[in-house]
Write an enzyme that holds these catalytic residues in place. Structure first.
Site, PDB file in Angstrom:
ATOM      1  N   ARG A  35       0.855  -1.185   0.000  1.00  6.32           N
ATOM      2  CA  ARG A  35       0.000   0.000   0.000  1.00  6.32           C
ATOM      3  C   ARG A  35       0.889   1.232   0.000  1.00  6.32           C
ATOM      4  NH1 ARG A  35      -4.531  -0.444  -1.854  1.00  6.32           N
ATOM      5  NH2 ARG A  35      -5.155   1.519  -0.913  1.00  6.32           N
TER       6      ARG A  35
ATOM      7  N   HIS B  67      13.220  -3.351  -0.580  1.00  2.98           N
ATOM      8  CA  HIS B  67      12.822  -3.334  -1.985  1.00  2.98           C
ATOM      9  C   HIS B  67      13.780  -4.259  -2.749  1.00  2.98           C
ATOM     10  CE1 HIS B  67      10.996  -1.714  -5.621  1.00  2.98           C
ATOM     11  NE2 HIS B  67      12.211  -1.680  -6.138  1.00  2.98           N
TER      12      HIS B  67
HETATM   13  C1  GAR Z   1       9.911  -8.975  -1.262  1.00  4.65           C
HETATM   14  O1  GAR Z   1      10.676  -9.390  -2.362  1.00  4.65           O
HETATM   15  C2  GAR Z   1      10.034  -7.475  -1.063  1.00  4.65           C
HETATM   16  O2  GAR Z   1      11.320  -6.996  -1.359  1.00  4.65           O
HETATM   17  C3  GAR Z   1       9.017  -6.965  -2.052  1.00  4.65           C
HETATM   18  O3  GAR Z   1       7.931  -7.831  -1.934  1.00  4.65           O
HETATM   19  C4  GAR Z   1       8.416  -9.112  -1.554  1.00  4.65           C
HETATM   20  C5  GAR Z   1       7.657  -9.557  -0.327  1.00  4.65           C
HETATM   21  O4  GAR Z   1       7.965 -10.885  -0.011  1.00  4.65           O
HETATM   22  N1  GAR Z   1       8.670  -5.613  -1.786  1.00  4.65           N
HETATM   23  C6  GAR Z   1       8.415  -4.724  -2.730  1.00  4.65           C
HETATM   24  O5  GAR Z   1       8.432  -4.977  -3.916  1.00  4.65           O
HETATM   25  C7  GAR Z   1       8.078  -3.337  -2.205  1.00  4.65           C
HETATM   26  N2  GAR Z   1       8.182  -2.385  -3.247  1.00  4.65           N
HETATM   27  P1  GAR Z   1       7.639 -11.489   1.397  1.00  4.65           P
HETATM   28  O6  GAR Z   1       6.158 -11.201   1.652  1.00  4.65           O
HETATM   29  O7  GAR Z   1       7.885 -12.962   1.250  1.00  4.65           O
HETATM   30  O8  GAR Z   1       8.526 -10.845   2.423  1.00  4.65           O
END
Ligand code: GAR
Length: 216
Positions: A93, A111
């Protein structure tokens, strides 16, 4: 030892949450997880919070008329739990400027790219398309502009010739699970802080190793 009261905000799988839970389970770790919040009732990651006995709250963004009222509910939940530090871990979000400014210097995000490259979505697909040979992940202070806050820690991984977005994502994710606990520890120990728009470090040395991709 007083430990920094930390909340983790998730939207989905929660593998970074799991890595943070494992790190905080160590007796000497300087942060403790006191709250997990998900904006999705069915986020798979909630099971990690439940298994670890960490209070978990579901605050569905769909129940609010606008971003500000959702963020006010988040803020109230964080306040109720006396949270001092917020970790965004796959929290999908966009947060309002008012909320971000309230938590500035006390809210971090992970990120899956070496920022400032590949902000936003479809990160691994765009990294492969661009032809970069090294990608990675970044933990940064959250500032009002998305994915633009000062980096606290970064980890690099090679991009292989045959990589798909999935294989690259898996390699980066492994690095994320090592990087996020490190960054949380640095903040909780007071070794990095946000000052004049930059991450300022004290008493933290990092290795001088070089990652070259491809290898000779
Ligand atoms: C992770 O790769 C995180 O870096 C990314 O979402 C994934 C969540 O994985 N975040 C983004 O892209 C934010 N811009 P997880 O739920 O297994 O931690």
């Amino acid at each position: 030892m007083s430990r920094v009261r930390t909340a983790v905000l998730i939207s989905g799988r929660g593998s970074n949450l799991k890595a943070l839970i494992s790190a905080c389970a160590k007796p000497q770790f300087s942060a403790e997880l006191v709250l997990v919040i998900s904006n999705q009732a069915d986020a798979a990651g909630l099971r990690h919070a439940r298994a670890a006995g960490i209070p978990a709250r579901i605050i569905p963004h769909t129940e609010f008329n606008n971003r500000e009222s959702f963020d006010a509910a988040l803020n109230a939940a964080l306040g109720d739990a006396d949270v001092e530090l917020v970790c965004l871990a796959g929290f999908m979000r966009i947060l309002s400027e008012g909320f971000v400014l309230k938590w500035q210097g006390r809210m971090i995000n992970i990120h899956p790219s070496l920022l400032p490259s590949f902000k936003g979505a479809r990160v691994h697909e765009r990294a492969i398309e661009s032809g970069v040979r090294i990608s990675g992940c970044t933990v940064h202070f959250v500032t009002p502009e998305m994915d633009s806050g000062p980096p606290i820690a970064q980890a690099a991984v090679p991009v292989h010739a045959g990589d798909t977005p999935e294989t690259l994502a898996a390699r980066v994710l492994e690095a994320e699970h090592r990087l996020y606990p490190l960054a949380l520890r640095m903040i909780a120990e007071g070794r990095v802080r946000l000052e004049n728009g930059r991450a300022v470090f004290s008493g933290y040395e990092c290795a001088d190793d070089v990652l070259i991709s491809p290898r000779e």
